[in-house]
Design a protein around this motif. Structure first.
Motif, PDB file in Angstrom:
ATOM      1  N   PHE A   1       0.836  -1.194   0.000  1.00  0.00           N
ATOM      2  CA  PHE A   1       0.000   0.000   0.000  1.00  0.00           C
ATOM      3  C   PHE A   1       0.869   1.241   0.000  1.00  0.00           C
ATOM      4  O   PHE A   1       1.931   1.275   0.617  1.00  0.00           O
ATOM      5  CB  PHE A   1      -0.917   0.002   1.231  1.00  0.00           C
ATOM      6  CG  PHE A   1      -1.877  -1.150   1.245  1.00  0.00           C
ATOM      7  CD1 PHE A   1      -1.553  -2.330   1.878  1.00  0.00           C
ATOM      8  CD2 PHE A   1      -3.108  -1.043   0.604  1.00  0.00           C
ATOM      9  CE1 PHE A   1      -2.440  -3.401   1.885  1.00  0.00           C
ATOM     10  CE2 PHE A   1      -3.999  -2.106   0.610  1.00  0.00           C
ATOM     11  CZ  PHE A   1      -3.662  -3.287   1.239  1.00  0.00           C
ATOM     12  N   ALA A   2       0.364   2.279  -0.649  1.00  0.00           N
ATOM     13  CA  ALA A   2       1.162   3.500  -0.790  1.00  0.00           C
ATOM     14  C   ALA A   2       0.322   4.723  -0.454  1.00  0.00           C
ATOM     15  O   ALA A   2      -0.912   4.703  -0.552  1.00  0.00           O
ATOM     16  CB  ALA A   2       1.695   3.611  -2.217  1.00  0.00           C
ATOM     17  N   VAL A   3       1.020   5.778  -0.044  1.00  0.00           N
ATOM     18  CA  VAL A   3       0.366   7.064   0.168  1.00  0.00           C
ATOM     19  C   VAL A   3       1.020   8.083  -0.768  1.00  0.00           C
ATOM     20  O   VAL A   3       2.023   7.808  -1.411  1.00  0.00           O
ATOM     21  CB  VAL A   3       0.461   7.531   1.637  1.00  0.00           C
ATOM     22  CG1 VAL A   3      -0.280   6.571   2.548  1.00  0.00           C
ATOM     23  CG2 VAL A   3       1.910   7.697   2.060  1.00  0.00           C
ATOM     24  N   ARG A   4       0.442   9.263  -0.793  1.00  0.00           N
ATOM     25  CA  ARG A   4       0.899  10.259  -1.759  1.00  0.00           C
ATOM     26  C   ARG A   4       2.007  11.107  -1.167  1.00  0.00           C
ATOM     27  O   ARG A   4       1.946  11.541  -0.028  1.00  0.00           O
ATOM     28  CB  ARG A   4      -0.304  11.141  -2.154  1.00  0.00           C
ATOM     29  CG  ARG A   4      -0.038  12.081  -3.315  1.00  0.00           C
ATOM     30  CD  ARG A   4      -1.360  12.478  -3.968  1.00  0.00           C
ATOM     31  NE  ARG A   4      -2.382  12.773  -2.984  1.00  0.00           N
ATOM     32  CZ  ARG A   4      -2.617  13.989  -2.462  1.00  0.00           C
ATOM     33  NH1 ARG A   4      -1.862  14.990  -2.827  1.00  0.00           N
ATOM     34  NH2 ARG A   4      -3.574  14.156  -1.579  1.00  0.00           N
ATOM     35  N   SER A   5       3.037  11.324  -1.969  1.00  0.00           N
ATOM     36  CA  SER A   5       4.113  12.238  -1.586  1.00  0.00           C
ATOM     37  C   SER A   5       4.375  13.113  -2.789  1.00  0.00           C
ATOM     38  O   SER A   5       4.969  12.665  -3.773  1.00  0.00           O
ATOM     39  CB  SER A   5       5.362  11.446  -1.189  1.00  0.00           C
ATOM     40  OG  SER A   5       6.454  12.304  -1.000  1.00  0.00           O
ATOM     41  N   GLY A   6       3.904  14.357  -2.717  1.00  0.00           N
ATOM     42  CA  GLY A   6       3.986  15.192  -3.907  1.00  0.00           C
ATOM     43  C   GLY A   6       3.042  14.640  -4.955  1.00  0.00           C
ATOM     44  O   GLY A   6       1.863  14.418  -4.688  1.00  0.00           O
ATOM     45  N   THR A   7       3.553  14.344  -6.125  1.00  0.00           N
ATOM     46  CA  THR A   7       2.700  13.768  -7.170  1.00  0.00           C
ATOM     47  C   THR A   7       2.862  12.255  -7.249  1.00  0.00           C
ATOM     48  O   THR A   7       2.155  11.584  -7.993  1.00  0.00           O
ATOM     49  CB  THR A   7       3.058  14.342  -8.547  1.00  0.00           C
ATOM     50  OG1 THR A   7       4.473  14.220  -8.726  1.00  0.00           O
ATOM     51  CG2 THR A   7       2.634  15.795  -8.658  1.00  0.00           C
ATOM     52  N   ALA A   8       3.813  11.706  -6.489  1.00  0.00           N
ATOM     53  CA  ALA A   8       4.099  10.271  -6.597  1.00  0.00           C
ATOM     54  C   ALA A   8       3.422   9.514  -5.467  1.00  0.00           C
ATOM     55  O   ALA A   8       3.019  10.080  -4.452  1.00  0.00           O
ATOM     56  CB  ALA A   8       5.615  10.054  -6.530  1.00  0.00           C
TER      57      ALA A   8
ATOM     58  N   ALA B   1      -4.153   9.258   1.632  1.00  0.00           N
ATOM     59  CA  ALA B   1      -3.508  10.138   2.608  1.00  0.00           C
ATOM     60  C   ALA B   1      -2.189  10.685   2.066  1.00  0.00           C
ATOM     61  O   ALA B   1      -1.573  10.114   1.184  1.00  0.00           O
ATOM     62  CB  ALA B   1      -3.266   9.376   3.901  1.00  0.00           C
ATOM     63  N   ARG B   2      -1.779  11.801   2.624  1.00  0.00           N
ATOM     64  CA  ARG B   2      -0.476  12.373   2.288  1.00  0.00           C
ATOM     65  C   ARG B   2       0.575  11.806   3.227  1.00  0.00           C
ATOM     66  O   ARG B   2       0.281  11.523   4.394  1.00  0.00           O
ATOM     67  CB  ARG B   2      -0.507  13.890   2.389  1.00  0.00           C
ATOM     68  CG  ARG B   2      -1.152  14.536   1.183  1.00  0.00           C
ATOM     69  CD  ARG B   2      -1.445  15.995   1.400  1.00  0.00           C
ATOM     70  NE  ARG B   2      -0.429  16.671   2.206  1.00  0.00           N
ATOM     71  CZ  ARG B   2      -0.666  17.814   2.843  1.00  0.00           C
ATOM     72  NH1 ARG B   2      -1.871  18.359   2.775  1.00  0.00           N
ATOM     73  NH2 ARG B   2       0.273  18.400   3.555  1.00  0.00           N
ATOM     74  N   LEU B   3       1.794  11.672   2.720  1.00  0.00           N
ATOM     75  CA  LEU B   3       2.864  11.084   3.509  1.00  0.00           C
ATOM     76  C   LEU B   3       3.098  11.864   4.792  1.00  0.00           C
ATOM     77  O   LEU B   3       3.313  11.284   5.858  1.00  0.00           O
ATOM     78  CB  LEU B   3       4.153  11.047   2.673  1.00  0.00           C
ATOM     79  CG  LEU B   3       5.368  10.422   3.374  1.00  0.00           C
ATOM     80  CD1 LEU B   3       5.103   8.955   3.667  1.00  0.00           C
ATOM     81  CD2 LEU B   3       6.608  10.559   2.501  1.00  0.00           C
ATOM     82  N   ASP B   4       3.039  13.195   4.735  1.00  0.00           N
ATOM     83  CA  ASP B   4       3.347  13.943   5.950  1.00  0.00           C
ATOM     84  C   ASP B   4       2.279  13.788   7.012  1.00  0.00           C
ATOM     85  O   ASP B   4       2.522  14.071   8.182  1.00  0.00           O
ATOM     86  CB  ASP B   4       3.658  15.419   5.658  1.00  0.00           C
ATOM     87  CG  ASP B   4       2.825  15.974   4.549  1.00  0.00           C
ATOM     88  OD1 ASP B   4       3.222  16.990   3.957  1.00  0.00           O
ATOM     89  OD2 ASP B   4       1.771  15.380   4.256  1.00  0.00           O
ATOM     90  N   SER B   5       1.092  13.309   6.647  1.00  0.00           N
ATOM     91  CA  SER B   5       0.085  13.073   7.681  1.00  0.00           C
ATOM     92  C   SER B   5       0.461  11.907   8.574  1.00  0.00           C
ATOM     93  O   SER B   5      -0.035  11.770   9.686  1.00  0.00           O
ATOM     94  CB  SER B   5      -1.283  12.803   7.050  1.00  0.00           C
ATOM     95  OG  SER B   5      -1.311  11.500   6.503  1.00  0.00           O
ATOM     96  N   LEU B   6       1.349  11.027   8.082  1.00  0.00           N
ATOM     97  CA  LEU B   6       1.776   9.911   8.905  1.00  0.00           C
ATOM     98  C   LEU B   6       2.797  10.362   9.938  1.00  0.00           C
ATOM     99  O   LEU B   6       2.791   9.901  11.073  1.00  0.00           O
ATOM    100  CB  LEU B   6       2.389   8.804   8.036  1.00  0.00           C
ATOM    101  CG  LEU B   6       1.414   8.074   7.110  1.00  0.00           C
ATOM    102  CD1 LEU B   6       2.164   7.102   6.221  1.00  0.00           C
ATOM    103  CD2 LEU B   6       0.352   7.351   7.919  1.00  0.00           C
TER     104      LEU B   6
END
Lengths: 469, 319
Positions: free
Chosen positions: A365-372, A452-457
């Protein structure tokens, strides 16, 4: 190589480790056994060639284009197995000790290494290739190694410990093993089991901060003091910083402790005290003894004051708690009250398909970081058999790329994941990895853009879903 | 004027228009030329069958009352506008390749074949032709078989250790072909008798009735196996308790194809990679159509070796 190959085969196919290792030690020479033990205890041997170079050499030698090697890899299972089966049969197979093969191949060109592999029987080639390319990812815990050694030398299991940290195979097997007198062996650790929920008055329970670190046993009976880890390793030789603590321990003391920060010890429980019948005392009474100084240089672990269950619940939701009944004996269990899982929404990006009965071996599973999209967790925990089957069908139908058994899928399926914590992971693209992830739900009505965005983690305050923690 | 193709692929399978027959068809046809009696090659419903005597006896056993014309190996038969003959494929006793000649152009359909001599089936005979339709069940370079004597030794070792532990041993194998090969290899060489599953026993009796030399073996009655006995069992059959089981198949060679099966022995009645390549070279064919296996990879490999090769299914309508 035969015995070594049989051992590797047994360990990688999930056979019980101790009997397999015992069978190997009975048939191998001491010199070879010393090297093999160092490899299975985690001292990875320096490779003689990279797997990629060996693959290219094999293709050249057999006149096989790389696309055909790749097609063969799915049938063979891995690059190493493909190479092993690609080479022709050895008409008169030769025998060589694994450490000698490794020594011979260092400094040779890949084609020459291939020639060395060709004279080995097919059944040992795989183990040889893994050894030569440094892909022998096989580490057994020290207690299992000690147990196997104990069984073949007739010693008492638990009385053999391995001085692995400072040992090299050239020192020979004798230097690896240290016999420990029976009175210096730790008591069995009380079990730690999941807490089933508040039961009875809160005053019946003692609460402590939840420890990430494994428990230790610090003991001094008649011989020198020792520090044992929960997994059975003897730590005394590797922790000279604790030596002063151990020296000041009174004779006849056994304490269960934990090391919340390096060099700081907290006493959790008093297990033996100068021959006094500690078993007859309740947990609260044993802690009282520790408070009076029976722990010597080891301070008491601070308890979390418990006024009511509601107050405890608030603390445990954030950080978790360890609980013990006030009247618990030394062998009664600790209870682990895990913190409320954090949640995040992530998209499915990769799936590893299983072999045999399992359709899916792992989901990434992946989350969003910028556009990736960056992967942050891998699990199948939380999906029922039917869900996995349906998902397997979807994956096979929609896969966009294949990497061996792994399928890349379009990032369209959003899932709610629960997890315990975020661990820093500098080698991962995301820089972090979720601890104990679990799939809570599939969110078919949500758009994949709501991932979710990566920085939310890393910063829960940024979580747009504003979870109540 | 362009010549009509010797072989075409139609909805019922591989057909020879000039001869008015199909080879190993999957639908109901007037005349089916059958390479061997395995169920994926010999199907009911044809008006008439053409087969070797060894295949014919199995067709009658498996398909019931059928019209079968027998044609021994090597004899040529005129069938409408084509000349047809059978040549040994080595797959199992009586199994054949089909040689088809129409107007001077020669095509050979291999059926299933193996190039190692097993001492029981008639050995594979390469047949010179312009076009070769070949199976490629094990058409990847990682499939390389050991000589069957070595595999037989491994099986015997496993059989011995089962007997020493007081257990019976059961080896799963197709009842036609593999079962007889195992019987021929192992009977009388181990710690106890060899027993046959009823289906394997029926095939063995049928083949013996047309002259194949096979050792006698008792039929298994479904009871517990005596210690030291070896049962040649049907795949997926239920086995009695306290029996060690194993599978004899080429698929046991690789982890990726073993599919979670237990103990395995690598014994196959299909050609391995060296065997396939040698067989194709020996025919001298310049056109090769591949079927029944890793078709895409094997066809691409043959093209890169300079042959005019393609998967059979992609050549639908033209051969």
């Amino acid at each position: 190589m035969r015995a070594f190959a049989a051992l590797i085969e047994a360990l990688t196919t999930g056979a019980p480790a101790v009997p397999a290792l015992g069978a190997y030690l009975r048939s191998a020479s001491p010199v070879e056994a010393a090297h093999v033990l160092s490899w299975v205890s985690g001292q990875r041997p320096r490779p003689a060639v990279t797997l990629a170079a060996l693959r290219q050499a094999a293709c050249r030698a057999e006149g096989i284009p790389d696309w055909l090697f790749e097609a063969s890899r799915a049938a063979a299972g891995s690059v190493a197995e493909t190479i092993a089966h690609l080479l022709p049969d050895a008409p008169t197979p030769e025998e060589v000790a694994p450490q000698d093969l490794l020594g011979q191949c260092r400094g040779l060109e890949p084609d020459e290494i291939l020639a060395r592999l060709e004279v080995l029987p097919v059944t040992v080639r795989l183990a040889a290739i893994r050894l030569l390319t440094g892909t022998l990812r096989l580490t057994l815990p020290a207690p299992q190694i000690g147990q196997a050694l104990a069984e073949i030398s007739g010693g008492i299991a638990g009385a053999i410990v391995l001085k692995l940290e400072t040992w090299r195979p050239e020192m020979g097997l004798a230097a690896l093993i240290a016999a420990v007198a029976p009175e210096q062996i730790a008591r069995p650790f009380a079990t730690l089991r999941p807490f089933t929920g508040p039961a009875g008055p809160v005053a019946d329970w003692a609460a402590f901060p939840r420890m990430d670190q494994p428990r230790l046993q610090v003991l001094r009976r008649t011989g020198p003091a020792q520090v044992w880890a929960e997994d059975g390793r003897l730590l005394t030789g590797t922790r000279p910083d604790l030596a002063s603590v151990l020296q000041d321990l009174a004779i006849g003391t056994v304490i269960e402790a934990v090391e919340p920060q390096p060099g700081v010890l907290w006493a959790l429980d008093l297990l033996e005290w100068r021959g006094q019948p500690v078993a007859a005392l309740g947990f609260a009474q044993r802690r009282a003894l520790l408070a009076e100084g029976c722990g010597g240089p080891i301070g008491l672990a601070p308890a979390v004051p418990a006024t009511d269950w509601a107050a405890l619940e608030l603390i445990r939701r954030r950080e978790g708690l360890w609980l013990r009944r006030q009247d618990a004996g030394p062998d009664c269990p600790w209870h682990d009250w895990a913190p409320h899982p954090r949640e995040t929404d992530a998209v499915l990006v990769h799936a590893e398909l299983g072999s045999g009965g399992r359709d899916i071996a792992g989901l990434t599973f992946a989350v969003r970081s910028g556009t990736a999209l960056v992967p942050v967790a891998r699990t199948i925990d939380g999906l029922s058999r039917e869900d996995l089957d349906d998902l397997g069908t979807w994956i096979r139908r929609h896969a966009t790329a294949r990497f061996g058994p792994v399928r890349e899928v379009p990032p369209r399926r959003l899932y709610r994941l629960g997890f315990e914590a975020v661990d820093p992971a500098p080698r991962r693209k995301a820089g972090l990895w979720l601890r104990a992830p679990r799939i809570l739900a599939y969110l078919p009505d949500h758009s994949p853009d709501q991932v979710a965005r990566l920085d939310s983690l890393t910063d829960p305050a940024l979580d747009p879903r504003g979870q109540d923690r | 004027m362009p010549r009509d193709p010797v072989l075409v692929v139609d909805p019922k399978g591989l057909a020879c228009p000039a001869g008015g027959f199909h080879v190993d068809p999957s639908g109901k046809v007037a005349l089916a030329v059958v390479t061997h009696a395995h169920a994926d090659h010999a199907r009911p419903g044809a008006g008439a069958y053409l087969a070797t005597p060894g295949t014919a006896v199995m067709l009658r056993q498996r398909l019931g009352r059928v019209t079968v014309q027998e044609l021994p190996f090597g004899q040529r038969l005129r069938v409408a506008g084509a000349e047809v003959s059978f040549h040994p494929s080595g797959h199992l006793p009586g199994a054949a390749q089909v040689r088809i000649e129409v107007g001077g152009e020669i095509w050979v359909v291999s059926g299933d074949y193996k190039t190692e001599e097993d001492g029981l089936a008639e050995p594979f005979e390469p047949v010179a032709c312009h076009g070769f339709v070949t199976e490629c069940t094990f058409g990847l370079p990682v499939f390389r078989w050991s000589p069957q004597a070595l595999v037989a030794d491994q099986i015997r070792g496993w059989w011995q250790s089962a007997a020493a532990a007081g257990q019976g041993a059961a080896i799963a194998a197709y009842s036609l072909g593999k079962a007889q090969r195992l019987l021929h290899l192992l009977a009388g060489t181990g710690p106890g008798p060899v027993l046959l599953h009823p289906a394997a026993a029926a095939a063995t009796t049928a083949l013996a009735s047309v002259g194949y030399s096979l050792p006698a073996a008792s039929v298994w009655d479904g009871a517990a196996l005596p210690s030291g006995a070896l049962l040649i069992a049907a795949p997926q059959a239920g086995l009695p308790a306290r029996t060690r089981s194993a599978m004899a198949s080429g698929w046991m060679a690789l982890r990726g194809t073993r599919r979670g099966a237990g103990q395995g022995f690598v014994l196959s009645d299909h050609a391995d990679w060296p065997g396939l390549n040698a067989a194709i070279r020996a025919t001298g064919a310049s056109r090769v159509l591949v079927t029944h296996g890793y078709e895409d990879a094997f066809a691409r490999w043959l093209c890169e070796q300079g042959l005019d090769a393609a998967p059979l299914t992609s050549a639908a309508g033209r051969a």
